[in-house]
Design an enzyme around this catalytic site. Sequence first.
Site, PDB file in Angstrom:
ATOM      1  N   ASP A  18      30.030  43.065  -0.730  1.00 31.59           N
ATOM      2  CA  ASP A  18      29.995  42.935  -2.198  1.00 31.59           C
ATOM      3  C   ASP A  18      30.247  41.499  -2.613  1.00 31.59           C
ATOM      4  O   ASP A  18      30.910  40.743  -1.899  1.00 31.59           O
ATOM      5  CB  ASP A  18      31.028  43.852  -2.856  1.00 31.59           C
ATOM      6  CG  ASP A  18      30.627  44.209  -4.291  1.00 31.59           C
ATOM      7  OD1 ASP A  18      30.238  45.364  -4.531  1.00 31.59           O
ATOM      8  OD2 ASP A  18      30.697  43.324  -5.184  1.00 31.59           O
ATOM      9  N   ASP A  35      27.160  37.393  -1.009  1.00 34.00           N
ATOM     10  CA  ASP A  35      25.956  37.680  -1.776  1.00 34.00           C
ATOM     11  C   ASP A  35      24.856  38.166  -0.831  1.00 34.00           C
ATOM     12  O   ASP A  35      24.483  37.468   0.108  1.00 34.00           O
ATOM     13  CB  ASP A  35      25.509  36.386  -2.484  1.00 34.00           C
ATOM     14  CG  ASP A  35      24.348  36.623  -3.441  1.00 34.00           C
ATOM     15  OD1 ASP A  35      23.702  37.683  -3.366  1.00 34.00           O
ATOM     16  OD2 ASP A  35      24.103  35.708  -4.261  1.00 34.00           O
ATOM     17  N   VAL A  36      24.358  39.358  -1.105  1.00 34.08           N
ATOM     18  CA  VAL A  36      23.311  39.951  -0.264  1.00 34.08           C
ATOM     19  C   VAL A  36      22.015  39.122  -0.307  1.00 34.08           C
ATOM     20  O   VAL A  36      21.223  39.153   0.630  1.00 34.08           O
ATOM     21  CB  VAL A  36      23.100  41.422  -0.700  1.00 34.08           C
ATOM     22  CG1 VAL A  36      21.739  41.943  -0.326  1.00 34.08           C
ATOM     23  CG2 VAL A  36      24.194  42.295  -0.121  1.00 34.08           C
ATOM     24  N   LYS A 100      19.761  51.919  -5.167  1.00 35.62           N
ATOM     25  CA  LYS A 100      19.792  52.293  -6.585  1.00 35.62           C
ATOM     26  C   LYS A 100      18.746  51.506  -7.359  1.00 35.62           C
ATOM     27  O   LYS A 100      18.547  50.312  -7.114  1.00 35.62           O
ATOM     28  CB  LYS A 100      21.187  51.943  -7.141  1.00 35.62           C
ATOM     29  CG  LYS A 100      21.450  52.525  -8.531  1.00 35.62           C
ATOM     30  CD  LYS A 100      22.056  51.560  -9.515  1.00 35.62           C
ATOM     31  CE  LYS A 100      23.485  51.197  -9.347  1.00 35.62           C
ATOM     32  NZ  LYS A 100      24.404  52.249  -9.751  1.00 35.62           N
TER      33      LYS A 100
HETATM   34  C1  SAM Z   1      27.584  49.817  -9.582  1.00 35.92           C
HETATM   35  S1  SAM Z   1      28.624  48.696  -8.703  1.00 35.92           S
HETATM   36  C2  SAM Z   1      28.882  49.549  -7.181  1.00 35.92           C
HETATM   37  C3  SAM Z   1      30.097  50.331  -7.204  1.00 35.92           C
HETATM   38  C4  SAM Z   1      30.451  50.967  -5.866  1.00 35.92           C
HETATM   39  N1  SAM Z   1      29.463  51.938  -5.454  1.00 35.92           N
HETATM   40  C5  SAM Z   1      31.785  51.639  -6.048  1.00 35.92           C
HETATM   41  O1  SAM Z   1      31.819  52.867  -6.090  1.00 35.92           O
HETATM   42  O2  SAM Z   1      32.766  50.903  -6.177  1.00 35.92           O
HETATM   43  C6  SAM Z   1      27.512  47.422  -8.264  1.00 35.92           C
HETATM   44  C7  SAM Z   1      28.090  46.407  -7.300  1.00 35.92           C
HETATM   45  O3  SAM Z   1      27.033  45.571  -6.831  1.00 35.92           O
HETATM   46  C8  SAM Z   1      27.602  44.322  -6.531  1.00 35.92           C
HETATM   47  N2  SAM Z   1      26.539  43.323  -6.392  1.00 35.92           N
HETATM   48  C9  SAM Z   1      25.650  42.944  -7.337  1.00 35.92           C
HETATM   49  N3  SAM Z   1      24.846  41.981  -6.888  1.00 35.92           N
HETATM   50  C10 SAM Z   1      25.223  41.733  -5.601  1.00 35.92           C
HETATM   51  C11 SAM Z   1      24.763  40.829  -4.599  1.00 35.92           C
HETATM   52  N4  SAM Z   1      23.777  39.972  -4.838  1.00 35.92           N
HETATM   53  N5  SAM Z   1      25.387  40.852  -3.406  1.00 35.92           N
HETATM   54  C12 SAM Z   1      26.409  41.715  -3.170  1.00 35.92           C
HETATM   55  N6  SAM Z   1      26.874  42.593  -4.073  1.00 35.92           N
HETATM   56  C13 SAM Z   1      26.295  42.611  -5.280  1.00 35.92           C
HETATM   57  C14 SAM Z   1      28.525  44.097  -7.727  1.00 35.92           C
HETATM   58  O4  SAM Z   1      29.477  43.110  -7.448  1.00 35.92           O
HETATM   59  C15 SAM Z   1      29.116  45.480  -7.931  1.00 35.92           C
HETATM   60  O5  SAM Z   1      30.342  45.641  -7.285  1.00 35.92           O
END
Ligand code: SAM
Length: 152
Positions: A18, A35-36, A100
């Site tokens: 994350d 960052d993915v 998602k």
């Molecule tokens: C809807 S939340 C997920 C929540 C998780 N399923 C939980 O139950 O805690 C979306 C997550 O995607 C992460 N995210 C968004 N862009 C990202 C990226 N480029 N690399 C890694 N994580 C990312 C955000 O930081 C956030 O924590």
Amino acid sequence: MIPPGDLSSPIGFVLGVDLLHIFPLEGATFLCPVDVTDPRTSQRILELLPGGRADVILSDMAPNATGVRDLDHDRLISLCLSLLGMTPDILHPGGTFLCKTWAGSQSRQLQRRLTEEFQRVRLIKPEASRKESSEVYFLATQYRGKKGAVKQ
Ligand SMILES: C[S@@+](CC[C@H](N)C(=O)[O-])C[C@H]1O[C@@H](n2cnc3c(N)ncnc32)[C@H](O)[C@@H]1O
Ligand SMILES: *[C@@H]1O[C@H](CO)[C@@H](O)[C@H](O)[C@H]1NC(C)=O
């Protein structure tokens, strides 16, 4: 790692990635803040995966929503595509990919890309996903494997 279908060894390895800091959770390893979409990330994931490959890639990633539907949709699709770009490095042939999405104009393009890489692709709304949320998930199974690679 659990070889696909091997129920006699029900112990897996869970790696969470994350952008945000994740508090420690027993039974899981975290790579964060990472960052993915960073090209170095797949290498960092590989270093942590026992056996060097995952059986499942599961993404609930989402950008911070701006409220502009099309923009949010485009950003989420590009996150999914980044993750898909990593699969040749980290996913076992035969493996599963779940991501998602928010419905929109580019969903078809993502679905097409997934269909090239996986034998079966379905759009699902899991029970755990709130009814009022517009999120839907692509579930792609039976990964065809890295192109040009010799299957073991
Ligand atoms: C809807 S939340 C997920 C929540 C998780 N399923 C939980 O139950 O805690 C979306 C997550 O995607 C992460 N995210 C968004 N862009 C990202 C990226 N480029 N690399 C890694 N994580 C990312 C955000 O930081 C956030 O924590
Ligand atoms: C969302 O916003 C928070 C707070 O500004 C930030 O820490 C986080 O990195 C943002 N997430 C994304 C995916 O941009």
